[in-house]
Design a protein around this motif. Structure first.
Motif, PDB file in Angstrom:
ATOM      1  N   PRO A  46      92.570  31.672  -1.370  1.00 20.91           N
ATOM      2  CA  PRO A  46      92.913  32.381  -0.126  1.00 20.91           C
ATOM      3  C   PRO A  46      91.859  33.400   0.293  1.00 20.91           C
ATOM      4  CG  PRO A  46      94.769  32.366  -1.648  1.00 20.91           C
ATOM      5  CD  PRO A  46      93.597  31.836  -2.408  1.00 20.91           C
ATOM      6  N   PRO A  69      95.900  29.704   3.038  1.00 19.95           N
ATOM      7  CA  PRO A  69      96.696  28.857   2.149  1.00 19.95           C
ATOM      8  C   PRO A  69      97.185  27.564   2.795  1.00 19.95           C
ATOM      9  CG  PRO A  69      97.310  31.141   1.839  1.00 19.95           C
ATOM     10  CD  PRO A  69      96.367  31.105   3.013  1.00 19.95           C
ATOM     11  N   ILE A 123      98.584  31.076  -3.792  1.00 24.13           N
ATOM     12  CA  ILE A 123      98.665  29.612  -3.919  1.00 24.13           C
ATOM     13  C   ILE A 123      98.957  29.187  -5.357  1.00 24.13           C
ATOM     14  CG2 ILE A 123      97.127  29.199  -1.963  1.00 24.13           C
ATOM     15  CD1 ILE A 123      94.892  28.593  -4.076  1.00 24.13           C
TER      16      ILE A 123
END
Length: 346
Positions: free
Chosen positions: A203, A208, A242
């Motif tokens: 990110p 994301p 993530i």
């Protein structure tokens, strides 16, 4: 009972407590300095790098070998020029892809016919043969999503992702074929596993939602096909937003940054029983640490992530700068020996 490095790593990735926290340090350039050899001469010799890795393990007490020469070796395999310097790691030169037509005609290099890749494979074979113990050897392969930063340059590559889906997909397909060939060749040469180096998926680099459309799909396709365990690294970039997706790829470990708002304890909690957490000492700040500060930081990191197993202490990037003094690396080792023995009581 004192474990061997292999036993210590295997116990850790099985989410059990070994005798102590495993330690992996990768000061890639320090051996050349110790030998009094220019970095270019060092990195282009399989024998010298193998010797350097063995010496580093003996010197700093690490628990694994990282079969790594320099990041641009895969870009070099595609025909790129590597720029060597004496105060830092080698870098990639001019992008090899400057027009869309060059993506249309791009082909993956044949590993067996590419000299720079053979040097790395010969080093892994030499390390496997000459290493005095059974410590694991980890090969390194850049993800198909991250390699184009060197192939194209960062700005042009990000523009391609958003503006030309057809050529983006073609570039990724070429890189996927190369990744599988390269990762498999390293396993066959003697590597115990592969580090899947994927900073663009972080990110820190792309949103994301874009990662889930690109990097996540690529990783879920490729990681299960690698004929050995895979650890995913993000090169000192963030991962927490993530992390659940990363854990779904089949990776056995995640190398994390743990800086800023990303608490190492939270990362460990999410990964518990799913993937080993690896990290997260700051290699840049490490240049200025005292022995006392090193002990304090290592103690805190072990307290946050080591209880219960499933944690390997390392730096947050995968390559320790040449400017980090040996005294700091010795202090990291000594602090692990003092605070990292199970059961953890810091």
């Amino acid at each position: 009972m004192t474990m061997s490095s292999l036993e210590r790593i295997l116990t850790t990735i099985s989410h059990k407590e070994p005798d102590r926290v495993p330690l992996i340090l990768n000061p890639t350039m320090h051996p050349a300095r110790d030998m009094g050899i220019p970095l270019k001469k060092y990195f282009t010799s399989s024998e010298l790098v193998a010797q350097g890795l063995i010496a580093t393990r003996e010197k700093f007490g690490t628990d694994a070998y990282i079969g790594f020469h320099y990041s641009p070796v895969e870009y070099e395999a595609f025909g790129g020029e590597v720029i060597f310097r004496e105060d830092g790691p080698p870098n990639s030169g001019r992008p090899i892809i400057r027009t869309g037509d060059e993506i249309d005609t791009l082909t993956a290099p044949v590993v067996e016919e590419t000299e720079c890749l053979q040097v790395v494979l010969d080093m892994i074979k030499t390390l496997k043969k000459d290493a005095p113990d059974d410590a694991p050897i980890f090969g390194v392969a850049i993800s198909p999503l991250s390699l184009p930063v060197m192939q194209m340059g960062f700005e042009d590559y990000i523009r391609l992702i958003y503006s030309d889906e057809i050529r983006f997909n073609r570039l990724i397909e070429v890189n996927k074929r190369f990744f599988m060939d390269w990762a498999t060749a390293q396993i066959e040469a003697g590597a115990s596993g592969i580090i899947y180096y994927d900073p663009v998926s972080s990110p820190t680099i792309i949103p994301p939602e874009l990662y889930r459309k690109t990097g996540l799909k690529i990783a879920k396709e490729l990681i299960p096909k690698v004929p050995g365990p895979v650890v995913t690294g993000f090169a000192s970039a963030s991962v927490l937003p993530i992390l659940d997706n990363v854990l779904s790829t089949g990776t056995v470990g995640v190398a994390v940054w743990g800086g800023g708002h990303e608490k190492l304890s939270e990362i460990k909690q999410k990964c518990a029983g799913k993937a080993t957490v690896i990290g997260n000492l700051n290699g840049i700040e490490m240049r200025h640490w005292t022995r006392e500060k090193t002990f304090s930081i290592v103690k805190q990191v072990i307290s946050d992530a080591a209880p219960g197993g499933g944690f390997i202490l390392s730096d947050n990037h995968g390559e320790i700068p040449l400017q980090v003094p040996d005294e700091v690396l010795f202090a990291i080792r000594d602090a692990v020996y003092e605070y990292g023995r199970y059961p953890i009581s810091v």
